[in-house]
Design a protein around this motif. Structure first.
Motif, PDB file in Angstrom:
ATOM      1  N   LYS A 113     -38.526  -0.538  44.720  1.00 26.49           N
ATOM      2  CA  LYS A 113     -37.874  -1.822  44.425  1.00 26.49           C
ATOM      3  C   LYS A 113     -38.073  -2.798  45.579  1.00 26.49           C
ATOM      4  O   LYS A 113     -38.441  -3.963  45.374  1.00 26.49           O
ATOM      5  CB  LYS A 113     -36.382  -1.593  44.171  1.00 26.49           C
ATOM      6  N   GLU A 114     -37.852  -2.343  46.791  1.00 22.52           N
ATOM      7  CA  GLU A 114     -38.019  -3.209  47.956  1.00 22.52           C
ATOM      8  C   GLU A 114     -39.484  -3.590  48.140  1.00 22.52           C
ATOM      9  O   GLU A 114     -39.804  -4.741  48.474  1.00 22.52           O
ATOM     10  CB  GLU A 114     -37.492  -2.511  49.210  1.00 22.52           C
ATOM     11  N   LEU A 115     -40.377  -2.656  47.900  1.00 21.94           N
ATOM     12  CA  LEU A 115     -41.806  -2.919  48.071  1.00 21.94           C
ATOM     13  C   LEU A 115     -42.293  -3.987  47.093  1.00 21.94           C
ATOM     14  O   LEU A 115     -43.052  -4.889  47.468  1.00 21.94           O
ATOM     15  CB  LEU A 115     -42.594  -1.622  47.871  1.00 21.94           C
ATOM     16  N   ILE A 116     -41.845  -3.901  45.857  1.00 19.11           N
ATOM     17  CA  ILE A 116     -42.311  -4.847  44.836  1.00 19.11           C
ATOM     18  C   ILE A 116     -41.580  -6.180  44.929  1.00 19.11           C
ATOM     19  O   ILE A 116     -42.210  -7.244  44.956  1.00 19.11           O
ATOM     20  CB  ILE A 116     -42.140  -4.243  43.427  1.00 19.11           C
ATOM     21  N   PHE A 117     -40.253  -6.124  44.990  1.00 17.66           N
ATOM     22  CA  PHE A 117     -39.461  -7.353  44.866  1.00 17.66           C
ATOM     23  C   PHE A 117     -39.109  -8.000  46.207  1.00 17.66           C
ATOM     24  O   PHE A 117     -38.695  -9.157  46.232  1.00 17.66           O
ATOM     25  CB  PHE A 117     -38.184  -7.067  44.077  1.00 17.66           C
ATOM     26  N   GLN A 118     -39.230  -7.265  47.299  1.00 20.14           N
ATOM     27  CA  GLN A 118     -38.969  -7.803  48.645  1.00 20.14           C
ATOM     28  C   GLN A 118     -37.603  -8.477  48.749  1.00 20.14           C
ATOM     29  O   GLN A 118     -37.444  -9.499  49.413  1.00 20.14           O
ATOM     30  CB  GLN A 118     -40.063  -8.805  49.033  1.00 20.14           C
ATOM     31  N   GLY A 119     -36.613  -7.901  48.081  1.00 16.20           N
ATOM     32  CA  GLY A 119     -35.272  -8.469  48.134  1.00 16.20           C
ATOM     33  C   GLY A 119     -35.122  -9.782  47.393  1.00 16.20           C
ATOM     34  O   GLY A 119     -34.066 -10.423  47.460  1.00 16.20           O
ATOM     35  N   LEU A 120     -36.167 -10.193  46.677  1.00 12.45           N
ATOM     36  CA  LEU A 120     -36.149 -11.462  45.930  1.00 12.45           C
ATOM     37  C   LEU A 120     -35.760 -12.641  46.815  1.00 12.45           C
ATOM     38  O   LEU A 120     -35.101 -13.581  46.370  1.00 12.45           O
ATOM     39  CB  LEU A 120     -35.218 -11.368  44.712  1.00 12.45           C
ATOM     40  N   THR A 121     -36.180 -12.602  48.066  1.00 12.45           N
ATOM     41  CA  THR A 121     -35.903 -13.714  48.974  1.00 12.45           C
ATOM     42  C   THR A 121     -36.827 -14.884  48.658  1.00 12.45           C
ATOM     43  O   THR A 121     -37.805 -14.754  47.909  1.00 12.45           O
ATOM     44  CB  THR A 121     -36.118 -13.291  50.434  1.00 12.45           C
ATOM     45  N   LEU A 122     -36.539 -16.023  49.270  1.00 12.08           N
ATOM     46  CA  LEU A 122     -37.370 -17.205  49.046  1.00 12.08           C
ATOM     47  C   LEU A 122     -38.783 -17.027  49.592  1.00 12.08           C
ATOM     48  O   LEU A 122     -39.693 -17.773  49.212  1.00 12.08           O
ATOM     49  CB  LEU A 122     -36.715 -18.433  49.679  1.00 12.08           C
ATOM     50  N   ASN A 123     -38.979 -16.039  50.471  1.00 13.51           N
ATOM     51  CA  ASN A 123     -40.306 -15.773  51.030  1.00 13.51           C
ATOM     52  C   ASN A 123     -41.050 -14.660  50.294  1.00 13.51           C
ATOM     53  O   ASN A 123     -42.157 -14.292  50.687  1.00 13.51           O
ATOM     54  CB  ASN A 123     -40.185 -15.394  52.513  1.00 13.51           C
ATOM     55  N   SER A 124     -40.469 -14.136  49.242  1.00 11.50           N
ATOM     56  CA  SER A 124     -41.081 -13.017  48.525  1.00 11.50           C
ATOM     57  C   SER A 124     -42.182 -13.496  47.588  1.00 11.50           C
ATOM     58  O   SER A 124     -42.220 -14.661  47.177  1.00 11.50           O
ATOM     59  CB  SER A 124     -40.017 -12.266  47.719  1.00 11.50           C
ATOM     60  N   ASP A 125     -43.068 -12.573  47.242  1.00 12.29           N
ATOM     61  CA  ASP A 125     -44.084 -12.885  46.234  1.00 12.29           C
ATOM     62  C   ASP A 125     -43.418 -13.285  44.919  1.00 12.29           C
ATOM     63  O   ASP A 125     -43.866 -14.208  44.232  1.00 12.29           O
ATOM     64  CB  ASP A 125     -44.985 -11.665  45.988  1.00 12.29           C
ATOM     65  N   TRP A 126     -42.353 -12.571  44.576  1.00 15.39           N
ATOM     66  CA  TRP A 126     -41.679 -12.810  43.293  1.00 15.39           C
ATOM     67  C   TRP A 126     -41.081 -14.217  43.222  1.00 15.39           C
ATOM     68  O   TRP A 126     -40.964 -14.791  42.139  1.00 15.39           O
ATOM     69  CB  TRP A 126     -40.584 -11.769  43.066  1.00 15.39           C
ATOM     70  N   ALA A 127     -40.715 -14.784  44.373  1.00 12.31           N
ATOM     71  CA  ALA A 127     -40.165 -16.142  44.376  1.00 12.31           C
ATOM     72  C   ALA A 127     -41.166 -17.139  43.806  1.00 12.31           C
ATOM     73  O   ALA A 127     -40.781 -18.121  43.158  1.00 12.31           O
ATOM     74  CB  ALA A 127     -39.751 -16.547  45.784  1.00 12.31           C
TER      75      ALA A 127
END
Length: 209
Positions: free
Chosen positions: A42-56
């Motif tokens: 979860k952490e590897l893919i979503f990176q905490g869903l921070t504004l700096n994450s890929d998912w952002a």
């Protein structure tokens, strides 16, 4: 008496189910073999869903699913097919939370104006709006993909405020993340950190009466 008149709901984790570790165990069980590996993935893919994450980038409508899968796979070393499987599985994972839906319907029946403010990628927003009729209870709202920005950045709160036509102190924002509520209250909104529908309903009664 409270000045609050309208209620603004977050979607993921409040109105809709959002348990990414469980999702990973369901759709990529060869990678998420137990709770510990699921949490690490979860952490590897979503990176905490921070504004700096890929998912952002996906949340903000700046990248399409295929490009997101490639970006995450390149960064993480995961197979692009596995990442694509996760991305494709999210919409059906976002199942409505029955108790929250009942709360929404109750508030709507009382004439409480309802709005939403959600970090939500464009394809997922389209899916939810097409799938769930109860969303018609919301008068208006902002999806991050349509706004080009996301929580907890302050700009999206201004866009949401504008769509309500109300003053900040007239709005109660419900979100499951305390950092998002902290931003809202710093801007003059009222806020409730969502734990479950019963707790939220009780807190709302104090705000709306």
């Amino acid at each position: 008496m409270s000045d609050a008149h309208g209620v603004v709901f977050d979607f993921g984790g409040v109105v809709f189910n959002w348990k990414p570790a469980e999702l990973l165990q369901q759709v990529v069980p060869h990678l998420a073999t137990n709770e510990a590996t699921a949490l690490a993935l979860k952490e590897l893919i979503f990176q905490g869903l921070t504004l700096n994450s890929d998912w952002a980038l996906f949340d903000q409508g700046r990248i399409e699913p295929d490009a997101l899968a490639e970006l995450i796979a390149t960064r993480s070393g995961l197979a692009i097919s596995d990442v694509a499987t996760v991305i494709a599985a999210v919409p059906k994972h976002l199942a409505p939370k029955p108790d929250t839906v009942a709360l929404i319907e109750s508030l709507s029946a009382r004439g409480v104006p309802l709005f939403f403010l959600s970090n939500m990628p464009g394809p997922y927003a389209l899916y939810l709006q097409a799938q769930y009729a109860f969303l018609s209870h919301f008068k208006a709202g902002v999806f991050s993909a349509h706004a080009g920005c996301s929580k907890p950045g302050t700009h999206i709160y201004g866009l949401a405020l504008a769509c309500t036509g109300m003053k900040p102190e007239q709005l109660v924002f419900i979100d499951d993340l305390s950092e998002n509520i902290a931003v809202a209250t710093s801007l003059g909104w009222r806020g409730i950190v969502f734990q479950d529908a019963a707790q939220c309903s009780a807190a709302l009664e104090l705000e709306l009466t």
